[in-house]
Write a protein that holds these residues in place. Structure first.
Motif, PDB file in Angstrom:
ATOM      1  N   THR A 188       0.850  -1.198   0.000  1.00  0.00           N
ATOM      2  CA  THR A 188       0.000   0.000   0.000  1.00  0.00           C
ATOM      3  C   THR A 188       0.883   1.244   0.000  1.00  0.00           C
ATOM      4  OG1 THR A 188      -0.023   0.116   2.408  1.00  0.00           O
ATOM      5  CG2 THR A 188      -1.775  -1.185   1.358  1.00  0.00           C
ATOM      6  N   GLY A 189       0.325   2.335  -0.469  1.00  0.00           N
ATOM      7  CA  GLY A 189       1.060   3.597  -0.438  1.00  0.00           C
ATOM      8  C   GLY A 189       1.445   3.959   0.994  1.00  0.00           C
ATOM      9  N   TYR A 190       0.562   3.694   1.903  1.00  0.00           N
ATOM     10  CA  TYR A 190       0.822   3.957   3.332  1.00  0.00           C
ATOM     11  C   TYR A 190       2.095   3.240   3.767  1.00  0.00           C
ATOM     12  CZ  TYR A 190      -0.188   3.844   8.424  1.00  0.00           C
ATOM     13  OH  TYR A 190      -0.134   3.952   9.788  1.00  0.00           O
ATOM     14  N   ASN A 191       2.188   1.962   3.338  1.00  0.00           N
ATOM     15  CA  ASN A 191       3.342   1.156   3.719  1.00  0.00           C
ATOM     16  C   ASN A 191       4.633   1.679   3.067  1.00  0.00           C
ATOM     17  OD1 ASN A 191       4.933  -0.925   4.657  1.00  0.00           O
ATOM     18  ND2 ASN A 191       3.421  -2.496   4.204  1.00  0.00           N
ATOM     19  N   ARG A 192       4.571   1.959   1.770  1.00  0.00           N
ATOM     20  CA  ARG A 192       5.765   2.495   1.098  1.00  0.00           C
ATOM     21  C   ARG A 192       6.178   3.829   1.709  1.00  0.00           C
ATOM     22  NH1 ARG A 192       3.383   0.837  -3.604  1.00  0.00           N
ATOM     23  NH2 ARG A 192       2.707   2.958  -4.012  1.00  0.00           N
ATOM     24  N   GLY A 193       5.204   4.629   2.059  1.00  0.00           N
ATOM     25  CA  GLY A 193       5.496   5.928   2.675  1.00  0.00           C
ATOM     26  C   GLY A 193       6.250   5.756   3.975  1.00  0.00           C
ATOM     27  N   GLN A 194       5.833   4.777   4.784  1.00  0.00           N
ATOM     28  CA  GLN A 194       6.521   4.538   6.059  1.00  0.00           C
ATOM     29  C   GLN A 194       7.950   4.065   5.827  1.00  0.00           C
ATOM     30  OE1 GLN A 194       4.051   2.868   9.459  1.00  0.00           O
ATOM     31  NE2 GLN A 194       2.852   2.240   7.684  1.00  0.00           N
ATOM     32  N   ILE A 195       8.140   3.286   4.765  1.00  0.00           N
ATOM     33  CA  ILE A 195       9.500   2.799   4.476  1.00  0.00           C
ATOM     34  C   ILE A 195      10.391   3.953   4.025  1.00  0.00           C
ATOM     35  CG2 ILE A 195      10.849   1.300   2.960  1.00  0.00           C
ATOM     36  CD1 ILE A 195       8.498  -0.727   3.165  1.00  0.00           C
ATOM     37  N   ASP A 236       1.102   7.947  -0.499  1.00  0.00           N
ATOM     38  CA  ASP A 236      -0.331   7.670  -0.496  1.00  0.00           C
ATOM     39  C   ASP A 236      -1.148   8.880  -0.965  1.00  0.00           C
ATOM     40  OD1 ASP A 236       0.159   9.255   1.685  1.00  0.00           O
ATOM     41  OD2 ASP A 236      -0.604   7.839   3.181  1.00  0.00           O
ATOM     42  N   LYS A 237      -0.523   9.754  -1.731  1.00  0.00           N
ATOM     43  CA  LYS A 237      -1.230  10.942  -2.231  1.00  0.00           C
ATOM     44  C   LYS A 237      -1.063  11.184  -3.730  1.00  0.00           C
ATOM     45  CE  LYS A 237      -0.388  13.047   2.210  1.00  0.00           C
ATOM     46  NZ  LYS A 237       0.388  11.847   2.633  1.00  0.00           N
ATOM     47  N   PHE A 238       0.066  10.736  -4.291  1.00  0.00           N
ATOM     48  CA  PHE A 238       0.319  11.125  -5.695  1.00  0.00           C
ATOM     49  C   PHE A 238      -0.784  10.622  -6.622  1.00  0.00           C
ATOM     50  CE2 PHE A 238       1.611   7.370  -8.030  1.00  0.00           C
ATOM     51  CZ  PHE A 238       1.887   6.468  -7.014  1.00  0.00           C
ATOM     52  N   ALA A 239      -1.375   9.467  -6.289  1.00  0.00           N
ATOM     53  CA  ALA A 239      -2.427   8.945  -7.183  1.00  0.00           C
ATOM     54  C   ALA A 239      -3.654   9.845  -7.166  1.00  0.00           C
ATOM     55  CB  ALA A 239      -2.795   7.520  -6.797  1.00  0.00           C
ATOM     56  N   GLN A 240      -3.855  10.550  -6.052  1.00  0.00           N
ATOM     57  CA  GLN A 240      -4.988  11.484  -6.004  1.00  0.00           C
ATOM     58  C   GLN A 240      -4.716  12.722  -6.839  1.00  0.00           C
ATOM     59  OE1 GLN A 240      -5.267  11.655  -1.649  1.00  0.00           O
ATOM     60  NE2 GLN A 240      -7.324  10.799  -1.823  1.00  0.00           N
ATOM     61  N   PRO A 285      11.723   9.824  -6.146  1.00  0.00           N
ATOM     62  CA  PRO A 285      10.519   9.873  -6.984  1.00  0.00           C
ATOM     63  C   PRO A 285      10.343   8.625  -7.854  1.00  0.00           C
ATOM     64  CG  PRO A 285      12.202  11.388  -7.824  1.00  0.00           C
ATOM     65  CD  PRO A 285      12.678  10.901  -6.484  1.00  0.00           C
ATOM     66  N   VAL A 286      11.409   7.858  -8.037  1.00  0.00           N
ATOM     67  CA  VAL A 286      11.287   6.608  -8.794  1.00  0.00           C
ATOM     68  C   VAL A 286      10.593   5.544  -7.940  1.00  0.00           C
ATOM     69  CG1 VAL A 286      12.584   4.701  -9.839  1.00  0.00           C
ATOM     70  CG2 VAL A 286      13.277   7.066 -10.280  1.00  0.00           C
ATOM     71  N   ILE A 287      11.091   5.367  -6.711  1.00  0.00           N
ATOM     72  CA  ILE A 287      10.605   4.230  -5.921  1.00  0.00           C
ATOM     73  C   ILE A 287       9.306   4.527  -5.174  1.00  0.00           C
ATOM     74  CG2 ILE A 287      12.886   3.181  -5.705  1.00  0.00           C
ATOM     75  CD1 ILE A 287      13.026   4.255  -2.836  1.00  0.00           C
ATOM     76  N   VAL A 288       8.980   5.816  -4.990  1.00  0.00           N
ATOM     77  CA  VAL A 288       7.814   6.118  -4.149  1.00  0.00           C
ATOM     78  C   VAL A 288       6.531   5.524  -4.724  1.00  0.00           C
ATOM     79  CG1 VAL A 288       7.365   8.386  -5.211  1.00  0.00           C
ATOM     80  CG2 VAL A 288       6.643   7.949  -2.858  1.00  0.00           C
TER      81      VAL A 288
END
Lengths: 282, 502
Positions: free
Chosen positions: A66-73, A121-125, A168-171
Motif C-alpha cells: 500500500t502507499g501507506y506502507n511504502r510511505g513509512q518505508i 499515499d497521495k500522488f495517485a490522487q 521519486p522513482v521508488i515512491v
C-alpha cells in the motif's frame, strides 16, 4: 600504542546483498585533491544484469504494498539517514566539500526523503481523476509504476543528487538499478547500508559502482529495463541511453530540469496512466 | 461507432452453423450516401503560413479511393525545403502571435473551429470515407463528431491551464511536429492539433500519405476561421517528409501516432536532443471473456473490438481470450454474428466493414493470415461477396491459436481475430500481458471485484470492462510498454504539450 583503525570494504548492493563485482575488479575513489579514499567495486555487465534481474523480481511486490506502507518505508530511510548524518558529512568533506555545505546537503537529502515519503499515499490522487465522458460510463484514470528504472546518478551533489533522483522513482512502486557517481561513489555505497536497514525489500534499489562509460551501453540496451533517468549522464552518455531506449520504447526521464528538482510531476514521469471504463446501468 | 444491430439468438441450443437462413432471395437494398456534398480539387498544395504553396520539389502524388482504386486528387510532396518553410512559419507564429495571445483568445479560435467542423461534418465524413475506405456510418457517427468534440473540449482548457496541475506554472513548448496515421485521419488530426493549440504551441502536421484529403480540408477551415497564419501548417508526403519534419532542429516537440517500428526509428532519431516526445504506437489488445459474462453483449463487444474500422485500430481487441468452459459456445455465436456483417461499399450506410486502406496494407494482412494457416491455426471466414475492384478482406477468425503464432504476437491491423483460451484469471492475465505491446485490453465478466483485480494487473493504458472501443476527449488514451508513452486526451493529454519544468 596507537590502535589500527578498521577500514570498510566498499561493495555493490544487489538484491539486498553486498557482493563484490563478479569481475573481481575495483578502482580507487579519490578526493578532489587526489587522495585515495578507498577502493570500490568496478561493476561489470554481468553485475548490471544481476541487478536488473533483482529489480524485476522485487517490482511487483514493492508496487503491491500500500502507499501507506511504502510511505513509512521512505520515512524510515530518512530516519536512518538522520541517524548517520555525521558519517555522510564526513564522507562529503573528505571528498573535498566545506563542512557547512556538506551538512546542508545531508539535511536536504533527509528532508527530500521525508517530502517524498508523504507523497506515497497521495500522488495517485493528484495524478489520477475521474473523467467526465459524454456517455453513461464510469471512467477513471490512475497512475501505476512503470516497472524497472535505470538511474544514472549525478556526480554533484553526490548524496542529495542520488536521493533526489531515486526517491521519486521508488515512491510509486518502481524498482531501480542505480549507476552511482563514478568520481563520488562513497555516499552512494554508505546509503545502501541505510537502505538495507530501513525495511526496503531486497531488490527495490540496486547500486552499482564503477565506470559509467562502461555500464551505460549495457543499461541502455537492456531489454528488461523499462525506463532510464539520464539526469546524471554526460551529453554523450545521454545520447547513448536515448539510442538504446529506442530499441524497446524505454521512457527517458531527466532531459530537462535540474539534479535536485522536487516535484509531483517527477513522480508522474516515472508512472503510466491507466484508464478504466465501465458502463453504468441497472 | 457502436453497432446496435444485435442478432437475436432464438435457438442457442441447436445452432451450429455459421449462417442465418433467411426466407427467399433476401438481400439488403442499397442505401448509398451521396458524394455530392464533396468537392475535391484536382490538386492540393502545401498549407504553409496561412496560404497554399507549391512544393519546392515540384512533385505530386496521387491519392486514391481504396474501394474503387480511382484517383481522387493529386497531393504535393513536401521536401526538406518545404518542411523548413513550414517550421519557420510555425516558429514565427509562436513567437509573434500565438505564444503571446491570451488563453481566452486562443480558446475562442478553438471553439470556432469545433463549431465549423460540426457545421461541415457531413462533407468531411464523406471525404474521409472516399479517401480512406472506412464505412460512412463510422466516419459520420464516430470520427467527425469525436473530432469536433476534441476541439470543443480542449478549447475550454486554453485559459484554465494553471488549474490543471498543482504547483505548475504552465508553459508551451514551442513548435510541435506531428505525424499521424491513416486509420482515423481527421480524428487523429484533432487529437494532435487541439491540445497543441490549446496549450499555446504552434503546429506542423504531416498526414498519412494515403489519407491527406481531410487534413487539407481542415486547412481551409483554419483559413475560414481566421486562425493566424503559421499557427497550423500542413506538409504532405510519405515517410521521408515525416522523417525530415521530426528531425528538424527547430522543432521543440514531436508527437507521432503509427507503427511501433517507425516509433522506434523516431525515438532513435531524436537521441541527443531534448525534444519532448510522445508516441502512440501499435497494439495487440487482449479481449478477455469469462464464463459468467453476458455473452451476447460480449459477442457484440468482441465484434466491434476487431471489425470496427476494418480492424485498422491500434487498440483493436485482436486477441480473444475466452474461458475454456465456454469456448465452443462463444465461438459459435461469433461465427453466426460474423455471417451477418456487411462488407462492401463504404459509402453505403448499412456497410459494417469497408475497404482496406491500401494495397500495401492488404498485402500485409494477407501475409499474416497465410502465416496463421501455415502455423496450424484453424481459419473461419463467412461467405462474402466482395466488390471486384478495390481492396477488401473478409472478416476472419482463427481458432486453435497458440501464443507463439505470429497471428497472436504481431499486429495485423486488419479484420482478423485470433482466439485463445484460458482457465482462470491468473492465466488470463499472463496470456494477455504476453506481448511487447500494452495499449488496450477488454474484460467481460459480471463480477465487479474480478474486473478491478484484472484491471490492476493488465499491462494496458486503457482497460474496457463490459464494453470496448470507447473514446472520449476527456479520457486519456495511450500505451504501456512498446505501445508508446504519453497520453492523448483528458487532463493528462495536456502534459504532452506543456513544459512542466522536469
Amino acid at each position: 600504542m596507537n590502535r589500527l583503525d578498521v577500514r570498510k570494504t566498499y561493495k555493490l548492493y544487489i538484491g539486498g546483498k553486498f557482493p563484490r563485482s563478479e569481475s573481481g575488479r575495483s578502482y580507487p575513489a579519490k578526493s578532489t585533491d587526489g587522495e585515495v579514499l578507498a577502493r570500490v567495486s568496478l561493476a561489470s555487465r554481468k553485475d548490471l544484469r544481476m541487478a536488473v534481474e533483482a529489480a524485476r523480481q522485487a517490482q511487483a511486490g514493492w508496487a503491491g504494498l500500500t502507499g501507506y506502507n511504502r510511505g513509512q518505508i521512505l520515512y524510515r530511510i530518512a530516519e536512518m539517514l538522520e541517524d548517520r548524518h555525521d558519517t555522510f558529512v564526513g564522507q562529503i568533506v573528505a571528498a573535498g566539500a566545506k563542512p557547512r555545505a556538506a551538512t546542508d546537503e545531508v539535511s536536504a537529502a533527509i528532508d527530500a526523503l521525508v517530502w517524498y515519503a508523504g507523497w506515497a499515499d497521495k500522488f495517485a490522487q493528484v495524478h489520477g481523476n475521474l473523467n467526465p465522458v459524454a456517455g453513461p460510463y464510469f471512467n477513471i484514470s490512475a497512475p501505476e509504476p512503470t516497472g524497472v528504472f535505470g538511474i544514472v546518478a549525478p556526480d554533484a551533489p553526490a548524496l542529495l543528487g542520488l536521493v533526489a533522483r531515486l526517491a521519486p522513482v521508488i515512491v510509486s512502486g518502481n524498482t531501480a538499478v542505480v549507476l552511482a557517481s563514478e568520481p563520488s561513489p562513497m555516499p552512494a555505497i554508505t546509503f545502501t547500508e541505510i537502505l538495507a536497514t530501513s525495511d526496503v525489500p531486497p531488490g527495490v534499489v540496486n547500486m552499482l559502482t564503477g565506470s559509467t562509460e562502461e555500464l551505460v551501453p549495457w543499461l541502455a540496451d537492456h531489454g528488461d529495463v523499462d525506463g532510464i533517468d539520464v539526469m546524471g549522464a554526460s551529453p554523450q552518455q545521454r545520447k547513448r541511453l536515448q539510442e538504446g531506449g529506442a530499441l524497446d520504447i524505454k521512457r527517458i526521464v531527466g532531459l530537462r530540469g535540474s539534479v535536485v528538482d522536487r516535484s509531483p510531476q517527477l513522480i508522474g514521469a516515472f508512472t503510466e496512466t491507466k484508464t478504466v471504463w465501465h458502463p453504468k446501468g441497472r | 461507432m457502436q453497432d446496435t444491430s444485435k442478432v437475436t439468438d432464438t435457438t442457442p441450443a441447436k445452432t451450429t452453423g455459421a449462417t442465418i437462413d433467411l426466407p427467399g432471395d433476401w438481400r439488403y437494398a442499397p442505401s448509398r450516401q451521396s458524394s455530392a456534398p464533396v468537392t475535391i480539387a484536382d490538386r492540393y498544395g502545401l498549407f504553409i503560413n496561412g496560404g497554399w504553396q507549391r512544393p519546392a520539389s515540384g512533385e505530386w502524388f496521387p491519392t486514391i479511393n481504396p474501394s474503387t482504386e480511382e484517383t481522387l486528387s493529386e497531393i504535393a510532396v513536401a521536401d526538406g525545403a518545404d518542411v523548413g518553410r513550414a517550421v519557420k512559419a510555425a516558429r514565427n507564429a509562436y513567437e509573434e502571435v500565438w505564444g503571446p495571445m491570451s488563453g481566452t483568445e486562443r480558446a475562442k479560435y478553438l471553439f470556432r473551429i469545433a463549431r465549423m467542423i460540426q457545421e461541415r461534418a457531413r462533407e468531411i465524413a464523406v471525404l474521409e470515407t472516399m479517401d480512406g475506405g472506412k464505412p460512412i456510418r463510422e466516419s459520420r457517427d464516430f470520427d467527425i463528431p469525436q473530432a469536433a468534440a476534441h476541439f470543443f473540449y480542449h478549447a475550454g482548457w486554453a485559459d484554465k491551464l494553471e488549474y490543471a496541475f498543482p504547483g505548475i506554472d504552465p508553459k508551451p513548448l514551442g513548435v510541435a511536429a506531428q505525424v499521424i496515421p491513416w486509420n482515423f485521419p481527421f480524428l487523429m488530426l484533432a487529437w494532435k492539433i487541439a491540445p497543441a493549440l490549446a496549450t499555446g504551441n504552434t503546429v506542423v502536421l504531416k498526414p498519412a500519405e494515403t489519407t491527406s484529403l481531410t487534413a487539407l480540408f481542415f486547412a481551409s477551415i483554419c483559413d475560414e476561421a481566421g486562425l493566424p497564419p503559421g499557427v497550423v501548417n500542413l506538409v504532405t508526403g510519405a515517410g521521408e517528409t515525416g522523417a525530415g519534419l521530426v528531425s528538424h532542429p527547430d522543432v521543440d516537440k514531436v508527437a507521432f501516432t503509427g507503427s511501433t517500428a517507425v516509433g522506434k526509428r523516431i525515438q532513435a532519431d531524436l537521441a541527443g536532443t531534448s525534444k519532448k516526445l510522445t508516441l502512440e504506437l501499435g497494439g495487440k489488445g487482449a479481449h478477455i471473456v469469462f464464463d459468467d459474462a453476458a455473452l451476447d453483449d460480449a459477442v457484440e463487444g468482441v465484434v466491434n473490438g476487431i471489425f470496427f474500422n476494418q480492424g485498422h485500430v491500434c487498440c483493436a481487441g485482436s486477441r480473444l481470450l475466452v474461458q475454456e468452459t465456454i469456448h465452443d459456445r462463444f465461438v459459435d455465436k461469433l461465427k453466426r454474428r460474423l455471417a451477418t456483417l456487411r462488407v462492401g461499399d463504404p459509402l453505403d450506410k448499412n456497410t459494417d466493414v469497408g475497404a482496406i486502406n491500401s494495397r500495401a496494407q492488404l498485402d500485409k494482412i494477407t501475409d499474416l493470415v497465410e502465416s496463421g494457416v501455415a502455423d496450424g491455426a484453424e481459419i473461419f471466414q463467412p461467405r462474402c461477396d466482395l466488390p471486384e475492384r478495390g481492396f477488401w478482406f473478409v472478416p476472419t477468425l482463427f481458432t486453435d491459436v497458440s501464443q507463439s503464432h505470429r497471428i497472436a504476437q504481431e499486429e495485423i491491423f486488419g479484420p482478423v481475430l485470433s482466439i485463445l483460451t484460458f482457465r482462470d484469471p491468473e492465466e488470463a492475465v499472463t496470456k494477455a500481458n504476453n506481448t511487447p505491446y500494452g495499449l488496450s485490453a477488454g474484460v467481460w465478466t459480471q463480477k465487479g471485484s474480478r474486473i478491478l483485480w484484472m484491471a490492476d494487473r493488465l499491462d494496458a493504458g486503457v482497460v474496457w470492462a463490459n464494453t470496448f472501443n470507447q473514446f472520449d476527449p476527456a479520457s486519456p488514451f495511450g500505451g504501456y510498454k512498446e505501445s508508446g508513452f504519453g497520453r492523448e486526451g483528458g487532463r493528462h493529454g495536456l502534459l504532452a504539450y506543456m513544459d512542466t519544468g522536469i
